[in-house]
Write a protein that holds these residues in place. Structure first.
Motif, short mmCIF file in Angstrom:
data_model
loop_
_atom_site.label_atom_id
_atom_site.label_comp_id
_atom_site.label_asym_id
_atom_site.label_seq_id
_atom_site.Cartn_x
_atom_site.Cartn_y
_atom_site.Cartn_z
N THR A 114 -5.25 14.64 -6.15
CA THR A 114 -5.01 13.25 -5.76
C THR A 114 -3.91 13.25 -4.71
OG1 THR A 114 -5.64 12.30 -7.89
CG2 THR A 114 -4.22 10.97 -6.47
N GLN A 130 -4.40 7.76 -3.00
CA GLN A 130 -3.70 6.59 -3.50
C GLN A 130 -2.54 6.28 -2.56
OE1 GLN A 130 -4.18 5.04 -7.08
NE2 GLN A 130 -3.46 3.47 -5.69
N THR A 138 -2.48 9.52 -11.86
CA THR A 138 -3.67 10.30 -11.53
C THR A 138 -4.25 10.85 -12.83
OG1 THR A 138 -4.53 12.26 -10.38
CG2 THR A 138 -2.20 12.30 -10.96
N GLN A 145 -9.01 10.02 -5.59
CA GLN A 145 -8.88 11.08 -4.59
C GLN A 145 -7.68 10.80 -3.70
OE1 GLN A 145 -12.43 11.59 -2.27
NE2 GLN A 145 -11.72 13.48 -1.33
#
Lengths: 111, 113
Positions: free
Chosen positions: A105, A11, A21, A9
């Motif tokens: 992400t 990074q 992702t 979700q």
């Protein structure tokens, strides 16, 4: 209904590190699209994958569509601060049907 | 190159009021999609139109309606606004191909007080 999940979700990476992702669909897709949304901006189309196992590259970005056409990935090599944003995959079952966006992400790049 | 135009860009309304959002697709694009994006959320598909006919319906509340006009622009009408309707509303347009790549407008930020 069709569900499209993305991991991770969030990074956080150091500038220069790689980032990946992953996108997973509950159903087989006819095509998958990737979008990037900068903070405060709108989703911008990056690329589309149609064929099973397809791999496409855009400079430091590598996109892959799974053999079963149910998953996809986006890999960024040597991240830069300009890569900051939320990356969405979006899957479609084809024709004029709706595109279902993944959960996204959010990438943060630390200089 | 021409992009998708949305108006207004910002809108503030009171609860129970109505709002109308407008979308002008890229020239020659005849498919329009509407999305709602809450803070920190992914875009949620509301509804789409192809050649002025509704082509698909997502999580659009009954209080909302939309249509596509003869010049392909689209309007999203929202009535009995609730606090939870506060969000970014994106319009996207595409050409009628099997790959339906969507080009997003800048969005309308709706705030319901």
């Amino acid at each position: 209904g069709q569900q499209v999940m993305q991991i991770p979700q969030y990074q956080h990476v150091q500038e220069g590190e790689d980032f990946t992702t992953y996108c997973n669909s509950s159903t087989t897709l006819s095509n998958i699209q990737w979008y990037k949304q900068r903070p405060g901006g709108h989703p911008v189309f990056l690329i589309q994958l149609v064929k099973s196992g397809e791999v496409k590259k855009q400079k430091r970005l590598t996109f892959q569509f799974g053999e079963a056409k149910k998953n996809s990935s986006l890999h960024i090599t040597a991240t830069q601060t300009t890569d900051v944003g939320t990356y969405f995959c979006a899957g479609s079952s084809g024709g004029y049907q709706k595109v279902t966006f993944g959960t996204g992400t959010k990438l943060q790049v630390i200089p | 190159a021409a992009g998708v135009i949305q108006s207004p860009r910002h809108l503030i309304k009171e609860k129970r009021e109505t709002a109308t959002l407008k979308c002008y697709p890229i020239p020659r694009h005849d498919t329009v999609y509407w999305y709602q994006q809450g803070p920190g959320q992914d875009p949620q598909f509301l509804i789409s139109f192809y050649e002025k006919m509704q082509s698909d319906k997502g999580s659009i509340p009954d209080r909302f309606s939309a249509q596509q006009f003869s010049d392909y622009h689209s309007e999203l009408n929202m009535s009995s606004l609730e606090l939870g309707d506060s969000a970014l509303y994106f319009c996207a347009s595409s050409l009628p191909t099997l790959t339906n790549t969507q080009y997003f407008g800048p969005g309308t930020r709706l705030t319901v007080l």
